[in-house]
Design a protein around this motif. Sequence first.
Motif, PDB file in Angstrom:
ATOM      1  N   ALA A 231     -14.829 -10.907  -6.277  1.00  0.00           N
ATOM      2  CA  ALA A 231     -16.242 -11.209  -6.034  1.00  0.00           C
ATOM      3  C   ALA A 231     -17.152 -10.012  -6.289  1.00  0.00           C
ATOM      4  N   SER A 232     -16.566  -8.814  -6.354  1.00  0.00           N
ATOM      5  CA  SER A 232     -17.377  -7.613  -6.546  1.00  0.00           C
ATOM      6  C   SER A 232     -17.525  -7.290  -8.031  1.00  0.00           C
ATOM      7  N   ASP A 233     -18.676  -6.772  -8.372  1.00  0.00           N
ATOM      8  CA  ASP A 233     -18.901  -6.355  -9.769  1.00  0.00           C
ATOM      9  C   ASP A 233     -18.894  -4.836  -9.900  1.00  0.00           C
ATOM     10  N   ARG A 234     -18.400  -4.153  -8.842  1.00  0.00           N
ATOM     11  CA  ARG A 234     -18.376  -2.704  -8.872  1.00  0.00           C
ATOM     12  C   ARG A 234     -17.017  -2.182  -8.466  1.00  0.00           C
ATOM     13  N   MET A 235     -16.725  -0.963  -8.949  1.00  0.00           N
ATOM     14  CA  MET A 235     -15.488  -0.291  -8.604  1.00  0.00           C
ATOM     15  C   MET A 235     -15.722   1.206  -8.682  1.00  0.00           C
ATOM     16  N   ILE A 236     -15.161   1.946  -7.759  1.00  0.00           N
ATOM     17  CA  ILE A 236     -15.329   3.397  -7.758  1.00  0.00           C
ATOM     18  C   ILE A 236     -14.755   3.976  -9.047  1.00  0.00           C
ATOM     19  N   ALA A 237     -15.526   4.809  -9.695  1.00  0.00           N
ATOM     20  CA  ALA A 237     -15.098   5.397 -10.968  1.00  0.00           C
ATOM     21  C   ALA A 237     -13.789   6.164 -10.779  1.00  0.00           C
ATOM     22  N   GLY A 238     -12.820   5.881 -11.631  1.00  0.00           N
ATOM     23  CA  GLY A 238     -11.540   6.566 -11.589  1.00  0.00           C
ATOM     24  C   GLY A 238     -10.554   6.023 -10.579  1.00  0.00           C
ATOM     25  N   ALA A 239     -10.977   4.998  -9.809  1.00  0.00           N
ATOM     26  CA  ALA A 239     -10.085   4.432  -8.795  1.00  0.00           C
ATOM     27  C   ALA A 239      -8.970   3.626  -9.456  1.00  0.00           C
ATOM     28  N   VAL A 240      -7.844   3.554  -8.777  1.00  0.00           N
ATOM     29  CA  VAL A 240      -6.697   2.777  -9.257  1.00  0.00           C
ATOM     30  C   VAL A 240      -6.577   1.524  -8.400  1.00  0.00           C
ATOM     31  N   ARG A 241      -6.546   0.378  -9.054  1.00  0.00           N
ATOM     32  CA  ARG A 241      -6.448  -0.894  -8.337  1.00  0.00           C
ATOM     33  C   ARG A 241      -5.000  -1.174  -7.955  1.00  0.00           C
ATOM     34  N   VAL A 242      -4.751  -1.370  -6.639  1.00  0.00           N
ATOM     35  CA  VAL A 242      -3.434  -1.737  -6.133  1.00  0.00           C
ATOM     36  C   VAL A 242      -3.621  -2.887  -5.148  1.00  0.00           C
ATOM     37  N   ARG A 243      -2.956  -3.994  -5.393  1.00  0.00           N
ATOM     38  CA  ARG A 243      -3.074  -5.139  -4.486  1.00  0.00           C
ATOM     39  C   ARG A 243      -2.321  -4.835  -3.185  1.00  0.00           C
ATOM     40  N   PRO A 244      -2.883  -5.197  -2.024  1.00  0.00           N
ATOM     41  CA  PRO A 244      -2.193  -4.948  -0.749  1.00  0.00           C
ATOM     42  C   PRO A 244      -0.784  -5.515  -0.709  1.00  0.00           C
ATOM     43  N   ALA A 245      -0.597  -6.685  -1.313  1.00  0.00           N
ATOM     44  CA  ALA A 245       0.722  -7.323  -1.266  1.00  0.00           C
ATOM     45  C   ALA A 245       1.784  -6.546  -2.027  1.00  0.00           C
ATOM     46  N   SER A 246       1.364  -5.733  -3.001  1.00  0.00           N
ATOM     47  CA  SER A 246       2.340  -5.003  -3.811  1.00  0.00           C
ATOM     48  C   SER A 246       2.292  -3.499  -3.575  1.00  0.00           C
ATOM     49  N   PHE A 247       1.559  -3.061  -2.542  1.00  0.00           N
ATOM     50  CA  PHE A 247       1.426  -1.637  -2.281  1.00  0.00           C
ATOM     51  C   PHE A 247       2.780  -0.975  -2.033  1.00  0.00           C
ATOM     52  N   HIS A 248       3.687  -1.690  -1.351  1.00  0.00           N
ATOM     53  CA  HIS A 248       4.987  -1.087  -1.031  1.00  0.00           C
ATOM     54  C   HIS A 248       5.772  -0.728  -2.285  1.00  0.00           C
ATOM     55  N   ARG A 249       5.485  -1.389  -3.417  1.00  0.00           N
ATOM     56  CA  ARG A 249       6.188  -1.080  -4.659  1.00  0.00           C
ATOM     57  C   ARG A 249       5.662   0.207  -5.287  1.00  0.00           C
ATOM     58  N   HIS A 250       4.433   0.565  -4.964  1.00  0.00           N
ATOM     59  CA  HIS A 250       3.808   1.747  -5.570  1.00  0.00           C
ATOM     60  C   HIS A 250       3.858   2.971  -4.658  1.00  0.00           C
ATOM     61  N   ALA A 251       4.133   2.754  -3.382  1.00  0.00           N
ATOM     62  CA  ALA A 251       4.008   3.840  -2.397  1.00  0.00           C
ATOM     63  C   ALA A 251       4.847   5.055  -2.755  1.00  0.00           C
ATOM     64  N   HIS A 252       6.073   4.843  -3.232  1.00  0.00           N
ATOM     65  CA  HIS A 252       6.965   5.965  -3.522  1.00  0.00           C
ATOM     66  C   HIS A 252       6.621   6.685  -4.827  1.00  0.00           C
ATOM     67  N   HIS A 253       5.698   6.113  -5.608  1.00  0.00           N
ATOM     68  CA  HIS A 253       5.347   6.726  -6.885  1.00  0.00           C
ATOM     69  C   HIS A 253       3.980   7.408  -6.842  1.00  0.00           C
ATOM     70  N   LEU A 254       3.363   7.419  -5.675  1.00  0.00           N
ATOM     71  CA  LEU A 254       2.055   8.057  -5.576  1.00  0.00           C
ATOM     72  C   LEU A 254       2.201   9.579  -5.645  1.00  0.00           C
ATOM     73  N   PRO A 255       1.250  10.245  -6.269  1.00  0.00           N
ATOM     74  CA  PRO A 255       1.338  11.717  -6.392  1.00  0.00           C
ATOM     75  C   PRO A 255       1.237  12.395  -5.022  1.00  0.00           C
ATOM     76  N   ARG A 256       1.974  13.472  -4.865  1.00  0.00           N
ATOM     77  CA  ARG A 256       1.965  14.227  -3.616  1.00  0.00           C
ATOM     78  C   ARG A 256       1.223  15.558  -3.739  1.00  0.00           C
ATOM     79  N   ASP A 257       0.651  15.806  -4.911  1.00  0.00           N
ATOM     80  CA  ASP A 257      -0.026  17.084  -5.129  1.00  0.00           C
ATOM     81  C   ASP A 257      -1.543  16.978  -4.996  1.00  0.00           C
ATOM     82  N   ARG A 258      -2.027  15.875  -4.450  1.00  0.00           N
ATOM     83  CA  ARG A 258      -3.469  15.704  -4.273  1.00  0.00           C
ATOM     84  C   ARG A 258      -3.743  14.786  -3.082  1.00  0.00           C
ATOM     85  N   ASP A 259      -4.976  14.813  -2.612  1.00  0.00           N
ATOM     86  CA  ASP A 259      -5.353  13.933  -1.514  1.00  0.00           C
ATOM     87  C   ASP A 259      -5.490  12.495  -2.002  1.00  0.00           C
TER      88      ASP A 259
END
Length: 265
Positions: A231-259
Amino acid sequence: MDDFTGFVARYGLAAVFLFTFLENVGLPIPAFPVLMLLGAYASARHTAVPLVVGVAVAGALLADGIWYFVGRWRGKRVLDHLCRVSFNPDACLERAVDGFHRRKSATILFAKFLPGVNTIMPPLAGVAAMPFHHFLLLDFAGALLWAGAGVALGFAFGEEIAETARGFQGMMGWLLLAGLAATVAWRIAYRFWLVKRYSAMRLEPEEVHRKMREGEEILVLDLRRDDDYSASDRMIAGAVRVRPASFHRHAHHLPRDRDLVFYCT
């Protein structure tokens, strides 16, 4: 409460209908033990087993039919309410929708054997606008399988289950109440532990904007629900879209060298 088995024995088919209806309408009242108990009584007293199964199926179908039409009427809002008891409501909703669309027939057929799925499945079928006759046919088959399994187990062991139930008659109600209280207490305690273990500092939008403007190494994860994202027509520049239902699949691949900055609804 002390007369639980006496209540089941005295009211028989009415008790079966009541317990199956209440469980399928969403109350934490287990109907499967009642089906086993009535199956045992049917074995000892030669009660018509098909009649017991039929009444159980009728109670389940009535509850499921109500939820189906509530889903057609209220849409996804009813799913939001049902998922609020989950530890992660957004993921609960999206996983339920995804799973239903992938395996509609299997989900309806075996939902009664899956705690949680049993309650959310009928309104989900309504939200998805599944034809009612198709839903009813699959739901009937699933209820028949579920009720038949419970009654068959009780019938197979017969008097042994009935005697055991009579032995526990004085404390059956207290055991059910204690189990319910323990479940609620565990869920509350686990939710508090999750909040304490994984809580993070909250950032205001202005602070995030400042960090990005000054070139700080941050990664913004857009975790909005599908409906809000679409429903939104905006997104934070540079943000990465991750669906809540699939977050657990991406959690272990997130970078640890940045906030990491999590943006959700």
